[in-house]
Design a protein around this motif. Structure first.
Motif, PDB file in Angstrom:
ATOM      1  N   UNK A  81     -19.806 159.062 183.035  1.00 32.45           N
ATOM      2  CA  UNK A  81     -20.507 158.667 181.835  1.00 32.45           C
ATOM      3  C   UNK A  81     -21.474 159.782 181.302  1.00 32.45           C
ATOM      4  N   UNK A  82     -21.130 160.447 180.045  1.00 30.34           N
ATOM      5  CA  UNK A  82     -22.038 161.152 179.834  1.00 30.34           C
ATOM      6  C   UNK A  82     -21.701 162.813 180.379  1.00 30.34           C
ATOM      7  N   UNK A  83     -20.645 162.657 181.139  1.00 29.87           N
ATOM      8  CA  UNK A  83     -20.232 164.148 181.709  1.00 29.87           C
ATOM      9  C   UNK A  83     -18.982 164.772 181.115  1.00 29.87           C
ATOM     10  N   UNK A  84     -18.431 163.890 180.156  1.00 31.69           N
ATOM     11  CA  UNK A  84     -17.090 164.368 179.430  1.00 31.69           C
ATOM     12  C   UNK A  84     -17.078 163.777 177.995  1.00 31.69           C
ATOM     13  N   UNK A  85     -16.214 164.621 176.913  1.00 32.37           N
ATOM     14  CA  UNK A  85     -16.086 163.896 175.662  1.00 32.37           C
ATOM     15  C   UNK A  85     -15.680 163.016 175.825  1.00 32.37           C
ATOM     16  N   UNK A  86     -15.945 161.964 174.731  1.00 29.75           N
ATOM     17  CA  UNK A  86     -15.229 160.615 174.774  1.00 29.75           C
ATOM     18  C   UNK A  86     -15.241 159.915 173.357  1.00 29.75           C
ATOM     19  N   UNK A  87     -14.124 159.271 172.897  1.00 31.92           N
ATOM     20  CA  UNK A  87     -13.986 158.546 171.592  1.00 31.92           C
ATOM     21  C   UNK A  87     -14.421 156.921 172.179  1.00 31.92           C
ATOM     22  N   UNK A  88     -15.583 156.872 171.905  1.00 29.99           N
ATOM     23  CA  UNK A  88     -15.926 155.239 171.993  1.00 29.99           C
ATOM     24  C   UNK A  88     -15.550 154.368 171.287  1.00 29.99           C
ATOM     25  N   UNK A  89     -14.564 153.523 171.637  1.00 30.58           N
ATOM     26  CA  UNK A  89     -13.866 152.393 170.655  1.00 30.58           C
ATOM     27  C   UNK A  89     -14.624 151.172 170.965  1.00 30.58           C
ATOM     28  N   UNK A  90     -15.212 150.465 170.187  1.00 32.56           N
ATOM     29  CA  UNK A  90     -16.210 149.464 170.344  1.00 32.56           C
ATOM     30  C   UNK A  90     -16.001 148.143 169.545  1.00 32.56           C
ATOM     31  N   UNK A  91     -16.390 147.006 169.897  1.00 30.53           N
ATOM     32  CA  UNK A  91     -16.263 145.697 169.032  1.00 30.53           C
ATOM     33  C   UNK A  91     -17.427 145.721 168.072  1.00 30.53           C
ATOM     34  N   UNK A  92     -17.223 144.866 167.086  1.00 29.57           N
ATOM     35  CA  UNK A  92     -18.537 145.004 166.255  1.00 29.57           C
ATOM     36  C   UNK A  92     -18.946 143.567 166.321  1.00 29.57           C
ATOM     37  N   UNK A  93     -19.662 142.956 167.414  1.00 27.89           N
ATOM     38  CA  UNK A  93     -20.270 141.810 167.333  1.00 27.89           C
ATOM     39  C   UNK A  93     -21.485 141.376 166.722  1.00 27.89           C
ATOM     40  N   UNK A  94     -22.301 142.150 166.488  1.00 30.76           N
ATOM     41  CA  UNK A  94     -23.632 142.049 165.879  1.00 30.76           C
ATOM     42  C   UNK A  94     -23.868 143.229 165.254  1.00 30.76           C
ATOM     43  N   UNK A  95     -25.370 143.080 164.389  1.00 30.27           N
ATOM     44  CA  UNK A  95     -25.631 144.161 163.686  1.00 30.27           C
ATOM     45  C   UNK A  95     -26.337 145.222 164.405  1.00 30.27           C
ATOM     46  N   UNK A  96     -26.491 145.166 165.826  1.00 26.61           N
ATOM     47  CA  UNK A  96     -27.039 146.037 166.460  1.00 26.61           C
ATOM     48  C   UNK A  96     -26.124 146.834 167.868  1.00 26.61           C
ATOM     49  N   UNK A  97     -24.897 146.509 167.556  1.00 26.38           N
ATOM     50  CA  UNK A  97     -23.877 147.114 168.348  1.00 26.38           C
ATOM     51  C   UNK A  97     -24.227 148.582 168.705  1.00 26.38           C
ATOM     52  N   UNK A  98     -24.602 149.233 167.483  1.00 25.60           N
ATOM     53  CA  UNK A  98     -24.920 150.756 167.391  1.00 25.60           C
ATOM     54  C   UNK A  98     -26.036 151.055 168.285  1.00 25.60           C
ATOM     55  N   UNK A  99     -27.073 150.071 168.494  1.00 26.84           N
ATOM     56  CA  UNK A  99     -27.950 150.369 169.082  1.00 26.84           C
ATOM     57  C   UNK A  99     -28.018 150.381 170.681  1.00 26.84           C
ATOM     58  N   UNK A 100     -27.059 149.340 170.893  1.00 27.62           N
ATOM     59  CA  UNK A 100     -26.672 149.117 172.381  1.00 27.62           C
ATOM     60  C   UNK A 100     -25.867 150.547 172.827  1.00 27.62           C
ATOM     61  N   UNK A 169     -16.320 154.717 167.307  1.00 26.75           N
ATOM     62  CA  UNK A 169     -15.453 154.260 166.136  1.00 26.75           C
ATOM     63  C   UNK A 169     -15.488 152.527 166.434  1.00 26.75           C
ATOM     64  N   UNK A 170     -15.745 152.202 165.234  1.00 31.62           N
ATOM     65  CA  UNK A 170     -15.724 150.682 165.099  1.00 31.62           C
ATOM     66  C   UNK A 170     -14.279 150.275 164.751  1.00 31.62           C
ATOM     67  N   UNK A 171     -13.303 150.259 165.491  1.00 26.95           N
ATOM     68  CA  UNK A 171     -12.002 150.114 164.572  1.00 26.95           C
ATOM     69  C   UNK A 171     -11.610 148.870 163.987  1.00 26.95           C
ATOM     70  N   UNK A 172     -12.512 147.923 164.261  1.00 26.26           N
ATOM     71  CA  UNK A 172     -12.408 146.664 163.566  1.00 26.26           C
ATOM     72  C   UNK A 172     -12.991 146.655 162.008  1.00 26.26           C
TER      73      UNK A 172
END
Length: 340
Positions: A81-100, A169-172
């Motif tokens: 974690x944090x040591x390589x480039x990453x495309x982070x594909x996340x669920x969007x279950x709340x208004x604060x997902x970006x903060x998490x 990226x929130x693909x949903x």
């Protein structure tokens, strides 16, 4: 709004707005003077500057909300974690997902280089949107005819990023609600694809499940990538089904993320600096203005702070997210969704 919340939000809002404008000014100067000379140097400096702003939001989670975050991941994923480039594909279950996501990035040492693919309206937001623009976020028009070129140019622009970065990226494409889940299920049934129960169909104490996929695992063709993404969401839906049934990833390693003091130190720094500047400002104003004029100025400033904070809060809200639990389908819909 309850008075205890007001007593926290108003001073925090003042600190956030004033410090945010300072950060934006620094970013603008760096963009004009440093970026034309060295884009790599600009990005390294901007990473540090951007963190001075984002840490103010994280301190609310760490030291006010006292939120505990649990991460489920295998050893290799956690160590990288944090040591390589990453495309982070996340669920969007709340208004604060970006903060998490920002909290995870901060714990991993790449908060200032945590980027995202976002709607273009976000970049005009005071402070937050301006900072994102200076930080090379990718902003979409939500029209594929334009977004295809935007994504291509955005990825090319990030190809020479000088340090590990995350691109979220929130693909949903939207927040999770029961109505949207029903629409996704009906769409899946009509197209003959697996029907989701815990995620939406992606557009082609908080707990976080991390799963890492290296570039070597991914298909090389566009069609292959599209199919891989669909299969990944089918797998994610099944994994979440296990979680909701309390079969909680016995093969995963649980890591509790604590509260580092860096965000608190940043908040104390901004508070002290701006408190001193405010006292000096009012001393200066008192030399030229009457007492009632200084009071009027203060009231107008607080009113402006309230408006800006309201804009920032509403910009992060959409339809209220709702969990998939206790979700019941009508009999007619259930019959349409039953596997044949």
């Amino acid at each position: 709004m309850a008075w205890p919340a007001v007593l926290v939000i108003v001073p925090v809002g003042i600190i956030f707005i004033l410090s945010g404008l300072i950060v934006n000014l620094i970013q603008a100067v760096l963009f004009i003077l440093v970026r034309p000379v060295s884009k790599s140097l600009h990005r390294r400096i901007n990473k540090i500057v951007a963190e001075l702003l984002w840490l103010e939001l994280i301190v609310l989670v760490d030291w006010w909300a006292n939120l505990k975050i649990e991460v489920y991941a295998d050893d290799e994923t956690f160590e990288l974690l944090g040591k390589e480039h990453a495309l982070v594909i996340s669920n969007h279950n709340s208004d604060l997902d970006w903060l998490v996501g920002w909290i995870l990035a901060q714990r991993s040492g790449c908060l200032g280089s945590a980027l995202a693919v976002m709607k273009k309206e976000a970049k005009v937001l005071p402070i937050i949107g301006w900072s994102m623009w200076f930080s090379d976020y990718v902003f979409l028009e939500r029209s594929w005819g334009k977004d295809e070129r935007i994504l291509q140019s955005g990825f090319e622009r990030l190809a020479d990023f000088p340090m590990p970065f995350w691109l979220a990226l929130f693909v949903e494409g939207t927040r999770f609600t029961q109505a949207k889940l029903l629409a996704a299920q009906e769409f899946a049934a009509s197209r003959g694809i697996p029907v989701p129960r815990n995620v939406l169909i992606p557009r082609t104490k908080i707990k976080v499940l991390l799963e890492r996929h290296s570039m070597q695992e991914l298909p090389e063709t566009a069609d292959g990538i599209a199919q891989w993404c669909k299969d990944a969401f089918v797998t994610k839906d099944a994994v979440l089904e296990k979680y909701f049934s309390k079969d909680i990833f016995r093969d995963k390693k649980l890591q509790d993320i604590g509260r580092p003091k860096k965000s608190l130190f940043v908040m104390i720094f901004w508070s002290s600096l701006l408190a001193y500047a405010t006292v000096r400002l009012f001393q200066w104003l008192s030399l030229f203005l009457a007492s009632w004029e200084v009071i009027t100025f203060s009231i107008a400033f607080l009113f402006l702070v309230t408006i800006i904070m309201q804009i920032l809060i509403q910009s992060s809200e959409s339809e209220r997210s709702t969990p998939a639990t206790n979700f019941t389908l009508s009999e007619g819909t259930r019959q349409r969704l039953l596997p044949r």
